[in-house]
Write a protein that holds these residues in place. Structure first.
Motif, PDB file in Angstrom:
ATOM      1  N   SER A 132      -8.710 -23.897 -22.734  1.00 28.22           N
ATOM      2  CA  SER A 132      -8.955 -24.793 -23.869  1.00 28.22           C
ATOM      3  C   SER A 132      -7.738 -24.962 -24.760  1.00 28.22           C
ATOM      4  CB  SER A 132     -10.117 -24.250 -24.711  1.00 28.22           C
ATOM      5  OG  SER A 132     -10.321 -25.042 -25.854  1.00 28.22           O
ATOM      6  N   ASP A 133      -7.558 -26.196 -25.229  1.00 30.47           N
ATOM      7  CA  ASP A 133      -6.592 -26.449 -26.289  1.00 30.47           C
ATOM      8  C   ASP A 133      -7.080 -25.731 -27.548  1.00 30.47           C
ATOM      9  OD1 ASP A 133      -4.450 -27.480 -27.644  1.00 30.47           O
ATOM     10  OD2 ASP A 133      -5.351 -29.444 -27.975  1.00 30.47           O
ATOM     11  N   VAL A 134      -6.169 -25.412 -28.441  1.00 30.45           N
ATOM     12  CA  VAL A 134      -6.551 -24.715 -29.672  1.00 30.45           C
ATOM     13  C   VAL A 134      -7.004 -25.694 -30.748  1.00 30.45           C
ATOM     14  CG1 VAL A 134      -5.732 -23.242 -31.546  1.00 30.45           C
ATOM     15  CG2 VAL A 134      -5.049 -22.754 -29.192  1.00 30.45           C
ATOM     16  N   VAL A 135      -6.198 -26.725 -30.988  1.00 26.00           N
ATOM     17  CA  VAL A 135      -6.484 -27.681 -32.067  1.00 26.00           C
ATOM     18  C   VAL A 135      -7.096 -28.946 -31.467  1.00 26.00           C
ATOM     19  CG1 VAL A 135      -5.517 -29.007 -33.960  1.00 26.00           C
ATOM     20  CG2 VAL A 135      -4.556 -26.755 -33.396  1.00 26.00           C
ATOM     21  N   MET A 136      -8.383 -29.187 -31.789  1.00 26.50           N
ATOM     22  CA  MET A 136      -9.090 -30.364 -31.280  1.00 26.50           C
ATOM     23  C   MET A 136     -10.024 -30.900 -32.361  1.00 26.50           C
ATOM     24  SD  MET A 136     -10.175 -29.227 -27.390  1.00 26.50           S
ATOM     25  CE  MET A 136     -10.991 -27.700 -27.943  1.00 26.50           C
ATOM     26  N   PHE A 159      -6.067 -19.975 -23.963  1.00 27.53           N
ATOM     27  CA  PHE A 159      -5.818 -20.998 -24.972  1.00 27.53           C
ATOM     28  C   PHE A 159      -4.484 -21.684 -24.669  1.00 27.53           C
ATOM     29  CE2 PHE A 159      -8.539 -18.415 -28.008  1.00 27.53           C
ATOM     30  CZ  PHE A 159      -9.575 -19.333 -27.998  1.00 27.53           C
ATOM     31  N   MET A 160      -4.443 -22.999 -24.907  1.00 30.54           N
ATOM     32  CA  MET A 160      -3.197 -23.766 -24.768  1.00 30.54           C
ATOM     33  C   MET A 160      -2.860 -24.390 -26.114  1.00 30.54           C
ATOM     34  SD  MET A 160      -3.973 -25.964 -21.289  1.00 30.54           S
ATOM     35  CE  MET A 160      -5.295 -26.915 -22.086  1.00 30.54           C
ATOM     36  N   SER A 161      -1.582 -24.463 -26.427  1.00 32.00           N
ATOM     37  CA  SER A 161      -1.179 -25.125 -27.666  1.00 32.00           C
ATOM     38  C   SER A 161       0.316 -25.412 -27.652  1.00 32.00           C
ATOM     39  CB  SER A 161      -1.517 -24.264 -28.886  1.00 32.00           C
ATOM     40  OG  SER A 161      -1.127 -24.918 -30.086  1.00 32.00           O
ATOM     41  N   ALA A 178      -5.216 -14.570 -23.430  1.00 34.23           N
ATOM     42  CA  ALA A 178      -4.208 -15.278 -22.640  1.00 34.23           C
ATOM     43  C   ALA A 178      -3.835 -16.585 -23.339  1.00 34.23           C
ATOM     44  CB  ALA A 178      -4.739 -15.545 -21.242  1.00 34.23           C
ATOM     45  N   PHE A 179      -2.549 -16.906 -23.318  1.00 33.53           N
ATOM     46  CA  PHE A 179      -2.063 -18.097 -24.004  1.00 33.53           C
ATOM     47  C   PHE A 179      -1.041 -18.808 -23.133  1.00 33.53           C
ATOM     48  CE2 PHE A 179       0.988 -20.297 -26.743  1.00 33.53           C
ATOM     49  CZ  PHE A 179       0.121 -21.107 -27.484  1.00 33.53           C
ATOM     50  N   LEU A 180      -1.117 -20.145 -23.102  1.00 35.77           N
ATOM     51  CA  LEU A 180      -0.177 -20.968 -22.354  1.00 35.77           C
ATOM     52  C   LEU A 180       0.474 -21.966 -23.306  1.00 35.77           C
ATOM     53  CD1 LEU A 180       0.991 -21.735 -19.560  1.00 35.77           C
ATOM     54  CD2 LEU A 180      -0.900 -23.362 -19.338  1.00 35.77           C
ATOM     55  N   GLN A 181       1.785 -21.900 -23.390  1.00 34.44           N
ATOM     56  CA  GLN A 181       2.535 -22.790 -24.273  1.00 34.44           C
ATOM     57  C   GLN A 181       2.640 -24.185 -23.665  1.00 34.44           C
ATOM     58  OE1 GLN A 181       4.211 -22.183 -27.366  1.00 34.44           O
ATOM     59  NE2 GLN A 181       4.490 -24.391 -27.285  1.00 34.44           N
ATOM     60  N   LYS A 182       2.396 -25.214 -24.482  1.00 32.58           N
ATOM     61  CA  LYS A 182       2.655 -26.590 -24.058  1.00 32.58           C
ATOM     62  C   LYS A 182       4.068 -26.989 -24.487  1.00 32.58           C
ATOM     63  CE  LYS A 182      -2.037 -28.437 -24.840  1.00 32.58           C
ATOM     64  NZ  LYS A 182      -2.733 -29.458 -25.652  1.00 32.58           N
TER      65      LYS A 182
END
Length: 207
Positions: A132-136, A159-161, A178-182
């Motif tokens: 999921s994206d963080v800010v929506m 989370f992605m952001s 877990a976090f994935l940088q855009k």
């Protein structure tokens, strides 16, 4: 006129037509503007109809089996789990879905947190991972994950952001989610998903 031999035996030539006059408005030239128009010709065989039908598919390739896809996905791990993908940017969501489906995952997608939560509740089968994206709009990623984990406690979360300085990101990092940088690469997404599914890391919001 400029002529040259293209590697592979194709003969190419370029030329310009400096005499064409545009009749469209061009205030800096008092009405009409004169410009050079480039033209390119070659003797190549072109792209056949079968290949042309696939040229906008990100993972289509004419390379032989075993030579990769051109995006580095040959070395990215595969899977068969079920993923819920929630992202409000259409282009990012479609690309991420295609990347994951190309690696064998079953992907359900939603455009915002509220849709994602509804899908999480309505889906009859398992959902192994929430990406999921963080800010929506309507419902953010953190609130979505909290609600989704009440429905499916064993589900893992990524989370992605693109915003690494916000409060939500810092909280996610503190909890070890877990976090994935855009922006991310196809290989980066595939590896992060496989890593998270294979890890024993706690789900978002869990102590």
């Amino acid at each position: 006129m400029d002529e040259r031999q293209v590697p592979g035996g194709i003969h190419a030539e370029t030329e310009t037509d400096g005499g064409h006059v545009f009749t469209a408005e061009a205030p800096e030239h008092n009405g009409a503007a004169r410009a050079a128009i480039p033209a390119v010709h070659d003797t190549g065989v072109g792209i056949d109809a079968e290949v042309r039908a696939h040229i906008f598919e990100p993972f289509f390739t004419t390379r032989e089996t075993g030579n990769g896809t051109g995006l580095g996905l040959a070395t990215a791990p595969k899977g068969s789990e079920v993923i819920l993908l929630v992202e409000d940017e259409d282009i990012v969501r479609v690309l991420a879905r295609r990347i994951l489906e190309a690696r064998g995952y079953a992907v359900y997608e939603a455009r915002n947190g509220r849709e994602g939560l509804a899908l999480c509740e309505a889906h009859q089968g398992p959902i192994d991972l929430l990406v999921s994206d963080v800010v929506m709009p309507e419902l953010g990623g953190r609130e979505l994950a909290e609600g989704a984990l009440k429905l499916r406690p064993g589900m893992k979360v990524i989370f992605m952001s693109g915003h690494t300085q916000d409060v939500v990101f810092k909280e996610v990092a503190r909890k070890g989610t877990a976090f994935l940088q855009k922006p991310f690469t196809p290989v980066g997404l595939a590896q992060k998903v496989r890593e998270t599914l294979d890890s024993d890391a706690r789900s978002a919001g869990r102590p």
